[in-house]
Design an enzyme around this catalytic site. Structure first.
Site, short mmCIF file in Angstrom:
data_model
loop_
_atom_site.label_atom_id
_atom_site.label_comp_id
_atom_site.label_asym_id
_atom_site.label_seq_id
_atom_site.Cartn_x
_atom_site.Cartn_y
_atom_site.Cartn_z
CB SER A 59 -0.93 0.02 1.21
OG SER A 59 -1.65 1.24 1.25
CB SER A 72 -2.60 4.75 1.69
OG SER A 72 -3.32 4.64 0.49
CE LYS A 79 -11.47 0.91 -4.92
NZ LYS A 79 -10.86 1.55 -6.10
CG ASN A 114 -12.15 5.84 -3.57
OD1 ASN A 114 -13.02 6.72 -3.41
ND2 ASN A 114 -10.94 6.11 -4.00
CG ASP A 140 -11.00 5.03 -7.26
OD1 ASP A 140 -9.91 5.39 -6.78
OD2 ASP A 140 -11.50 3.91 -7.05
N GLY A 190 -12.07 -5.31 -16.64
CA GLY A 190 -12.52 -5.38 -15.26
C GLY A 190 -13.90 -4.79 -15.09
N GLY A 199 -15.29 -2.29 -8.59
CA GLY A 199 -15.54 -0.94 -8.13
C GLY A 199 -14.70 0.11 -8.83
CG LEU A 244 -7.11 2.46 -12.49
CD1 LEU A 244 -7.20 2.64 -14.00
CD2 LEU A 244 -8.49 2.14 -11.92
CE1 TYR A 280 1.16 1.75 -5.07
CE2 TYR A 280 -1.16 1.50 -5.64
CZ TYR A 280 -0.14 1.44 -4.71
OH TYR A 280 -0.40 1.05 -3.42
#
Length: 246
Positions: free
Chosen positions: A14, A16, A64, A85, A102, A125, A128, A205, A207
């Site tokens: 993550s 974040s 999501k 999200n 998003d 896909g 969410g 999307l 990363y």
């Protein structure tokens, strides 16, 4: 001091925590950002109600859409996308408000990536994250085909995609976790990559890694490529603004 965090499962990698730790340092705030790996949302509301310091959550795979039924309200973006999200936890009274950053992040970075071009798209896909992508493409007037593992509603299965449909779409977008390390390392959506060329755009999307197998397949054939890091930055900033009611 408040706590923020990421809700999802699994949470092997993550961006974040480090991103928000730096944001809190720059703002001279003593907040924390934690990972909350939960395979199920059972008991989510009682758990959040019992954590008075928890002020906001980001939400990722696979929650999501499932989280919608646990919330008290949705922003216009979340309602339109049909996915959440970001959650703001309000106290006195206790309320959970869902948002979809998003949409903001993808819109900003896609327009920057494409410039004035508006090529037709393939979207890999149907989860969410895909819903936010669909919404932005519709807003920008970009026609697109939805692709999933199985055919359902208005989405095609990958194996049902015809050569004509593929050739007509110059923008390919991956919203799945395929290629993400360490869980889906080396994987990519099943697409006819041999037809890619200099007039294609590939947006992933994912990363981590910086270049997924999906993007590598495009770069090797001259396509323009974009990973999900810039989108992640944009949606993280939008999450912070939503939590602060800015």
């Amino acid at each position: 001091m408040s706590t923020y965090g990421l809700l999802g499962y699994p949470l092997a990698v993550s961006f974040s925590p480090a991103y928000f730790a730096e944001k809190f340092r720059q703002l001279e705030l003593h907040h924390t950002y934690e990972l909350f790996p939960r395979a199920s949302l059972h008991g989510l509301r009682p758990w959040l109600a019992s954590q008075p310091e928890l002020a906001g959550l980001n939400v990722t795979i696979p929650h999501k859409q499932a989280v919608l039924r646990h919330l008290d309200g949705l922003t216009a973006e979340a309602l339109a996308a049909g996915a959440v999200n970001t959650i703001r936890v309000e106290r006195e009274p206790f309320r959970l408000i869902g948002h979809n950053t998003d949409v903001v992040g993808f819109r900003e970075t896609l327009v920057s990536f494409l410039g004035e071009a508006r090529p037709s798209a393939l979207v890999c896909g149907t989860g969410g994250a895909a819903r936010a992508v669909w919404l932005v493409l519709e807003e920008l007037g970009i026609p697109f085909v939805k692709l999933g593992r199985t055919a359902h509603a208005d989405a095609l299965a990958y194996e049902d995609l015809t050569e004509m449909q593929a050739r007509a779409r110059k923008l390919w977008i991956n919203t799945t976790p395929l290629g993400m390390e360490p869980i889906y390392t080396g994987q990519k959506p099943t697409l006819p990559y041999e037809m890619l060329g200099e007039n294609h755009w590939l947006y992933d999307l994912v990363y981590h890694p910086v270049e997924t197998p999906f993007l590598a397949a495009g770069r090797q054939r001259g396509a323009k490529t974009q990973n999900g890091l810039a989108m992640l930055h944009a949606q993280a900033d939008a999450s912070w603004a939503f939590w602060q009611k800015l």
